[in-house]
Enzyme design. Structure first.
Site, PDB file in Angstrom:
ATOM      1  N   LYS A  11      -8.563  73.030  39.958  1.00  0.00           N
ATOM      2  CA  LYS A  11      -7.515  73.985  39.579  1.00  0.00           C
ATOM      3  C   LYS A  11      -6.345  73.285  38.870  1.00  0.00           C
ATOM      4  O   LYS A  11      -6.222  72.060  38.920  1.00  0.00           O
ATOM      5  CB  LYS A  11      -7.043  74.719  40.838  1.00  0.00           C
ATOM      6  CG  LYS A  11      -8.152  75.560  41.497  1.00  0.00           C
ATOM      7  CD  LYS A  11      -7.593  76.397  42.653  1.00  0.00           C
ATOM      8  CE  LYS A  11      -8.666  77.262  43.288  1.00  0.00           C
ATOM      9  NZ  LYS A  11      -8.112  78.137  44.356  1.00  0.00           N
ATOM     10  N   TYR A  51     -11.250  86.569  39.305  1.00  0.00           N
ATOM     11  CA  TYR A  51     -10.780  86.817  40.671  1.00  0.00           C
ATOM     12  C   TYR A  51     -10.663  88.308  40.995  1.00  0.00           C
ATOM     13  O   TYR A  51      -9.972  88.672  41.952  1.00  0.00           O
ATOM     14  CB  TYR A  51      -9.440  86.116  40.902  1.00  0.00           C
ATOM     15  CG  TYR A  51      -9.582  84.631  41.168  1.00  0.00           C
ATOM     16  CD1 TYR A  51     -10.124  84.156  42.368  1.00  0.00           C
ATOM     17  CD2 TYR A  51      -9.166  83.690  40.238  1.00  0.00           C
ATOM     18  CE1 TYR A  51     -10.259  82.798  42.631  1.00  0.00           C
ATOM     19  CE2 TYR A  51      -9.304  82.318  40.490  1.00  0.00           C
ATOM     20  CZ  TYR A  51      -9.851  81.886  41.689  1.00  0.00           C
ATOM     21  OH  TYR A  51      -9.977  80.543  41.953  1.00  0.00           O
ATOM     22  N   ARG A  87     -18.330  73.841  50.716  1.00  0.00           N
ATOM     23  CA  ARG A  87     -17.134  74.419  51.363  1.00  0.00           C
ATOM     24  C   ARG A  87     -16.671  73.541  52.528  1.00  0.00           C
ATOM     25  O   ARG A  87     -15.467  73.437  52.790  1.00  0.00           O
ATOM     26  CB  ARG A  87     -17.376  75.873  51.778  1.00  0.00           C
ATOM     27  CG  ARG A  87     -17.370  76.798  50.540  1.00  0.00           C
ATOM     28  CD  ARG A  87     -17.396  78.265  50.900  1.00  0.00           C
ATOM     29  NE  ARG A  87     -16.181  78.732  51.532  1.00  0.00           N
ATOM     30  CZ  ARG A  87     -15.160  79.301  50.878  1.00  0.00           C
ATOM     31  NH1 ARG A  87     -15.183  79.443  49.573  1.00  0.00           N
ATOM     32  NH2 ARG A  87     -14.108  79.728  51.553  1.00  0.00           N
ATOM     33  N   THR A  93      -9.043  77.073  53.102  1.00  0.00           N
ATOM     34  CA  THR A  93      -8.236  77.576  51.991  1.00  0.00           C
ATOM     35  C   THR A  93      -6.809  77.054  52.063  1.00  0.00           C
ATOM     36  O   THR A  93      -6.226  76.653  51.056  1.00  0.00           O
ATOM     37  CB  THR A  93      -8.226  79.125  52.030  1.00  0.00           C
ATOM     38  OG1 THR A  93      -9.573  79.598  52.098  1.00  0.00           O
ATOM     39  CG2 THR A  93      -7.537  79.699  50.814  1.00  0.00           C
ATOM     40  N   ARG A 104      -9.207  69.446  49.965  1.00  0.00           N
ATOM     41  CA  ARG A 104      -7.935  70.183  50.012  1.00  0.00           C
ATOM     42  C   ARG A 104      -6.912  69.456  50.888  1.00  0.00           C
ATOM     43  O   ARG A 104      -5.714  69.457  50.592  1.00  0.00           O
ATOM     44  CB  ARG A 104      -8.177  71.615  50.478  1.00  0.00           C
ATOM     45  CG  ARG A 104      -8.742  72.491  49.345  1.00  0.00           C
ATOM     46  CD  ARG A 104      -9.219  73.813  49.831  1.00  0.00           C
ATOM     47  NE  ARG A 104      -9.462  74.773  48.739  1.00  0.00           N
ATOM     48  CZ  ARG A 104     -10.142  75.902  48.887  1.00  0.00           C
ATOM     49  NH1 ARG A 104     -10.658  76.222  50.082  1.00  0.00           N
ATOM     50  NH2 ARG A 104     -10.323  76.730  47.880  1.00  0.00           N
ATOM     51  N   ASN A 114      -4.298  75.056  45.702  1.00  0.00           N
ATOM     52  CA  ASN A 114      -5.166  74.349  46.647  1.00  0.00           C
ATOM     53  C   ASN A 114      -6.302  73.551  45.989  1.00  0.00           C
ATOM     54  O   ASN A 114      -7.347  73.340  46.582  1.00  0.00           O
ATOM     55  CB  ASN A 114      -5.674  75.297  47.736  1.00  0.00           C
ATOM     56  CG  ASN A 114      -6.530  76.411  47.205  1.00  0.00           C
ATOM     57  OD1 ASN A 114      -6.726  76.529  46.004  1.00  0.00           O
ATOM     58  ND2 ASN A 114      -7.064  77.234  48.096  1.00  0.00           N
ATOM     59  N   HIS A 117     -11.805  75.200  43.774  1.00  0.00           N
ATOM     60  CA  HIS A 117     -12.528  76.420  44.140  1.00  0.00           C
ATOM     61  C   HIS A 117     -13.931  76.026  44.582  1.00  0.00           C
ATOM     62  O   HIS A 117     -14.511  75.085  44.038  1.00  0.00           O
ATOM     63  CB  HIS A 117     -12.633  77.350  42.921  1.00  0.00           C
ATOM     64  CG  HIS A 117     -13.582  78.490  43.123  1.00  0.00           C
ATOM     65  ND1 HIS A 117     -13.201  79.638  43.776  1.00  0.00           N
ATOM     66  CD2 HIS A 117     -14.897  78.647  42.782  1.00  0.00           C
ATOM     67  CE1 HIS A 117     -14.249  80.470  43.821  1.00  0.00           C
ATOM     68  NE2 HIS A 117     -15.282  79.886  43.227  1.00  0.00           N
ATOM     69  N   GLU A 128     -20.576  83.184  39.260  1.00  0.00           N
ATOM     70  CA  GLU A 128     -19.441  82.368  38.798  1.00  0.00           C
ATOM     71  C   GLU A 128     -19.888  81.325  37.773  1.00  0.00           C
ATOM     72  O   GLU A 128     -19.188  81.089  36.779  1.00  0.00           O
ATOM     73  CB  GLU A 128     -18.747  81.735  40.001  1.00  0.00           C
ATOM     74  CG  GLU A 128     -18.052  82.787  40.855  1.00  0.00           C
ATOM     75  CD  GLU A 128     -17.539  82.276  42.191  1.00  0.00           C
ATOM     76  OE1 GLU A 128     -16.946  83.086  42.938  1.00  0.00           O
ATOM     77  OE2 GLU A 128     -17.722  81.080  42.507  1.00  0.00           O
TER      78      GLU A 128
HETATM   79  P1  IDP Z   1     -11.269  80.289  49.031  1.00  0.00           P
HETATM   80  O1  IDP Z   1     -10.814  79.737  47.690  1.00  0.00           O
HETATM   81  O2  IDP Z   1     -11.106  79.272  50.133  1.00  0.00           O
HETATM   82  O3  IDP Z   1     -12.642  80.894  48.973  1.00  0.00           O
HETATM   83  P2  IDP Z   1     -10.232  83.006  48.999  1.00  0.00           P
HETATM   84  O4  IDP Z   1      -9.880  83.777  50.218  1.00  0.00           O
HETATM   85  O5  IDP Z   1     -11.493  83.378  48.268  1.00  0.00           O
HETATM   86  O6  IDP Z   1     -10.250  81.454  49.397  1.00  0.00           O
HETATM   87  O7  IDP Z   1      -9.005  83.118  48.014  1.00  0.00           O
HETATM   88  C1  IDP Z   1      -9.129  82.724  46.651  1.00  0.00           C
HETATM   89  C2  IDP Z   1      -7.930  81.895  46.273  1.00  0.00           C
HETATM   90  O8  IDP Z   1      -6.760  82.718  46.346  1.00  0.00           O
HETATM   91  C3  IDP Z   1      -7.603  80.729  47.219  1.00  0.00           C
HETATM   92  O9  IDP Z   1      -8.357  79.565  46.932  1.00  0.00           O
HETATM   93  C4  IDP Z   1      -6.133  80.520  46.963  1.00  0.00           C
HETATM   94  O10 IDP Z   1      -5.920  79.804  45.742  1.00  0.00           O
HETATM   95  C5  IDP Z   1      -5.642  81.950  46.773  1.00  0.00           C
HETATM   96  N1  IDP Z   1      -5.140  82.500  48.039  1.00  0.00           N
HETATM   97  C6  IDP Z   1      -5.861  82.952  49.086  1.00  0.00           C
HETATM   98  N2  IDP Z   1      -5.070  83.377  50.084  1.00  0.00           N
HETATM   99  C7  IDP Z   1      -3.804  83.184  49.653  1.00  0.00           C
HETATM  100  C8  IDP Z   1      -2.520  83.445  50.248  1.00  0.00           C
HETATM  101  O11 IDP Z   1      -2.383  83.935  51.375  1.00  0.00           O
HETATM  102  N3  IDP Z   1      -1.432  83.108  49.492  1.00  0.00           N
HETATM  103  C9  IDP Z   1      -1.543  82.574  48.226  1.00  0.00           C
HETATM  104  N4  IDP Z   1      -2.731  82.334  47.641  1.00  0.00           N
HETATM  105  C10 IDP Z   1      -3.851  82.624  48.338  1.00  0.00           C
HETATM  106 MG    MG Z   2     -13.291  82.503  47.827  1.00  0.00          MG
END
Ligand code: IDP
Ligand code: MG
Length: 139
Positions: A11, A51, A87, A93, A104, A114, A117, A128
């Site tokens: 990212k 997204y 993962r 996350t 991470r 973070n 992805h 994807e």
């Molecule tokens: P993941 O990337 O671990 O699969 P997801 O729930 O799919 O997590 O969320 C996608 C992306 O959205 C996360 O990687 C993060 O960059 C962002 N994100 C998720 N939850 C939050 C939040 O509570 N605040 C800000 N950004 C978030």
């Molecule tokens: Mg995700």
């Protein structure tokens, strides 16, 4: 057990921190093979589409702004039980909740910025990867 391919992005935060090379090393040193790789700067429209599953979430517009704020590296990875094991390698996350030694934990700034992805299912890994690469671009 799942399939042997997953999809990742490095990212904009990690690209801006000069961490992309270290992250790629980390991925390869943990047994994954690169099957496709591309540096791209997503438009807001492209990030919104990628997204779209999160469009009702409060963080969606911030996520779209962030993911279109600078270049990213998109890649297809091969490894045993790839989605789940990748993962595990990247960690939770929220980097504050990520296990020691995960990507991470090592490189992410916060839950929004973070670093990486990782696809959450074999089906989404295929979707994807197809967003960025045609079949003949994947070795
Ligand atoms: P993941 O990337 O671990 O699969 P997801 O729930 O799919 O997590 O969320 C996608 C992306 O959205 C996360 O990687 C993060 O960059 C962002 N994100 C998720 N939850 C939050 C939040 O509570 N605040 C800000 N950004 C978030
Ligand atoms: Mg995700």
């Amino acid at each position: 057990m799942g399939g042997n391919r997953t999809f990742t992005m490095i990212k904009p935060d990690a690209m801006g921190n000069a961490c992309a090379g270290k992250i790629i090393d980390h991925i390869i040193n943990n047994g994954f093979t690169l099957k496709a790789m591309k540096l791209v700067h997503l438009s807001k429209e492209q990030a919104s589409e990628f997204y779209a599953v999160h469009k009702e979430r409060p963080f969606y517009s911030g996520l779209v702004d962030f993911m279109s704020s600078g270049p990213i590296i998109a890649a297809v990875l091969e490894g045993e039980n790839a989605v789940e094991s990748f993962r595990t390698l990247i960690g939770a996350t929220n980097p504050e909740e990520a296990d020691e030694g995960t990507i991470r934990k090592l490189y992410a700034e916060d839950i929004g910025r973070n670093a990486v992805h990782g696809s959450d299912s074999d089906e989404n890994a295929g979707i994807e990867a197809g967003f960025f690469f045609s079949a003949f671009e994947q070795v």
